[in-house]
Design an enzyme around this catalytic site. Structure first.
Site, PDB file in Angstrom:
ATOM      1  N   HIS A   1       0.832  -1.205   0.000  1.00  0.00           N
ATOM      2  CA  HIS A   1       0.000   0.000   0.000  1.00  0.00           C
ATOM      3  C   HIS A   1       0.870   1.261   0.000  1.00  0.00           C
ATOM      4  CE1 HIS A   1      -3.187  -2.731   1.316  1.00  0.00           C
ATOM      5  NE2 HIS A   1      -4.074  -1.752   1.231  1.00  0.00           N
TER       6      HIS A   1
ATOM      7  N   ASN B   1       7.907  -3.909   3.314  1.00  0.00           N
ATOM      8  CA  ASN B   1       6.493  -3.610   3.515  1.00  0.00           C
ATOM      9  C   ASN B   1       6.027  -3.967   4.916  1.00  0.00           C
ATOM     10  OD1 ASN B   1       3.714  -3.070   2.855  1.00  0.00           O
ATOM     11  ND2 ASN B   1       3.426  -5.247   2.488  1.00  0.00           N
TER      12      ASN B   1
ATOM     13  N   GLU C   1      13.439  15.100  -3.466  1.00  0.00           N
ATOM     14  CA  GLU C   1      13.120  15.947  -4.616  1.00  0.00           C
ATOM     15  C   GLU C   1      14.201  15.852  -5.691  1.00  0.00           C
ATOM     16  OE1 GLU C   1      10.368  19.476  -2.652  1.00  0.00           O
ATOM     17  OE2 GLU C   1      12.536  19.774  -2.755  1.00  0.00           O
TER      18      GLU C   1
ATOM     19  N   GLU D   1      12.686  21.536   4.494  1.00  0.00           N
ATOM     20  CA  GLU D   1      13.087  20.525   3.513  1.00  0.00           C
ATOM     21  C   GLU D   1      14.584  20.229   3.510  1.00  0.00           C
ATOM     22  OE1 GLU D   1      11.674  21.631  -0.318  1.00  0.00           O
ATOM     23  OE2 GLU D   1       9.566  21.248   0.152  1.00  0.00           O
TER      24      GLU D   1
END
Length: 453
Positions: free
Chosen positions: A294, A325, A427, A447
């Site tokens: 998910h 996971n 990013e 950030e």
């Protein structure tokens, strides 16, 4: 009984629902049972969901019934509660012939999207239906979006993009299938937000799924199949047709997100993808050595059956190494939920990039006969703020922002904190602007540092 509840928060929305079967729209007219004769001065101003649990109508003859949201007229339609009625809870609307289901009141805040769950009644054959909207109190209507084909007894969700302000009312028209019957349940109207940007990037209000920005400037336009915006109501994603996975998924996590709904495990294809796109199947990862991982977790959406079910659409999944996971990410997800239960709300974006991961069967670049890319990295960014209002303006240079980037392999450390990083590093790897809704000075502060709590 499955959970049903009144939604009072404005949900982010903008999705073009594309059906594999299209039919000619009915003409706009004022001769339907919901025209001038059914006008009402009642108006509602909040986003709502009508679950059809509170009313009674046992005959197909035209008539009005008082429901939680207001008065609705049903023609060739009734409220069904039999075993053959597909429903969440104990009741849903059953429509036959060319029947109609319509509101006798206006939504005063307009609508960004309307969603409705649908299925065939019992073993009946295929039919189809349409959504129609009126901006003049029911005098005239026009069709919204595509004609929806109904062929399964399992409830599916159709999402219609409206993006219209002002006072609106809606009706659902069954337009084919003769005496075959269909069930309609959980009709949701999501309020229009003129502050939405980017051709469908979602509402900018508190508790909405894209509040912190649209990382890749995704749009709900099939001309951009590698960056296709999908609003699944309970989360928003940028989907990549050619990779068969989301680029990123964005959602809000707060106390209203959590409830007592059990995990459904109804992994399934998203049949609402544009025509001709490969629909990743619930069994496509079988035998691959990778989990159906998910992005927006099931346990983050336990407030209702519909919310939890939405997380099991396969376009919310990536092929994820089982230890990644079930251990590393599960531990981080549990931690973020613990922040919510201790008085915070969290805005989360999760994504993946690269090609090639290592599962229990070893290294692989694709699964599902090449239709699904196996990512090399899985990342997440979480903005944590105390419970309150005016959320976007409460994010400051000192706000806690957690960023994590993990390799998609089975030898990963179960301690997710070992993979903390800066938002800027993610990013740089993806080319995204992840917290684009924040002032640049705030982005520059939050950030560029690694969370140390």
């Amino acid at each position: 009984m499955k959970n049903k509840f009144l939604l009072l928060n404005v949900l982010a929305a903008s999705l073009i629902f594309t059906s594999c079967k299209k039919e000619e729209a009915l003409p706009v007219d004022s001769t339907t049972p919901f025209a001038a004769g059914a006008k009402s001065t009642q108006a509602i101003s909040q986003t709502f969901i009508e679950t059809f649990e509170s009313g009674t109508k046992t005959a197909y003859a035209v008539g009005s019934v008082s429901l939680t949201s207001g008065s609705w007229t049903l023609d060739n339609a009734l409220i069904g509660s039999l075993s053959g009625d597909a429903k969440n809870g104990s009741q849903s609307v059953r429509i036959t012939s060319t029947g109609t289901l319509g509101m006798n009141f206006d939504v005063s805040t307009g609508a960004s999207t309307v969603t409705a769950q649908y299925a065939t009644y019992g073993s009946d054959g295929a039919s189809s239906f349409q959504l129609w909207v009126s901006a003049n109190g029911g005098s005239t209507y026009s069709q919204v979006g595509s004609t929806i084909s109904v062929s399964s007894h399992t409830l599916n969700t159709a999402t219609f993009t409206v993006n219209q302000s002002g006072s609106l009312r809606f009706q659902i028209r069954k337009v084919s299938g003769g005496s075959n019957r269909i069930n309609i349940d959980d009709v949701t109207v999501n309020s229009y937000d003129s502050g939405s940007t980017g051709g469908g990037t979602g509402s900018v209000g508190d508790n909405t799924n894209l509040l912190m920005g649209n990382p890749s400037s995704a749009v709900n336009n099939t001309s951009y199949p590698a960056n296709y915006l999908i609003d699944q109501t309970y989360y928003i994603e940028s989907y990549n047709r050619d990779r068969g996975t989301p680029n990123w998924v964005s959602w809000y996590l707060g106390s209203s997100s959590l409830g007592s709904t059990d995990r459904l495990n109804n992994f399934r294809a998203d049949t609402n993808l544009p025509a001709g796109w490969y629909e990743v199947q619930g069994t496509d990862y079988s035998g691959s050595g990778f989990d159906r991982g998910h992005n927006c977790p099931s346990a983050d959406r336990t407030s209702s059956t519909a919310a939890n079910s939405a997380t099991f659409l396969m376009d919310n999944m990536i092929p994820q190494a089982p230890n990644n996971n079930q251990k590393t990410w599960a531990n981080m997800e549990n931690y973020l939920r613990s922040l919510v239960t201790s008085g915070n709300e969290v805005y989360i974006v999760m994504g993946s990039y690269g090609t090639g991961g290592t599962g229990t069967n070893g290294y692989a670049t694709t699964v599902a006969s090449g239709n699904v890319n196996v990512p090399s990295n899985v990342w997440k960014v979480a903005v944590v703020i105390p419970d309150g209002n005016n959320d976007i303006n409460r994010v400051t240079t000192t706000t806690r922002v957690i960023a994590v980037n993990t390799p998609n392999n089975n030898s990963i450390n179960s301690d997710w904190t070992q993979y903390k990083c800066t938002v800027r590093s993610i990013e740089s790897a993806t080319g995204y602007n992840i917290l684009s809704a924040l002032p640049q000075s705030v982005q520059d502060a939050v950030e560029t540092k690694v969370d140390n709590q």
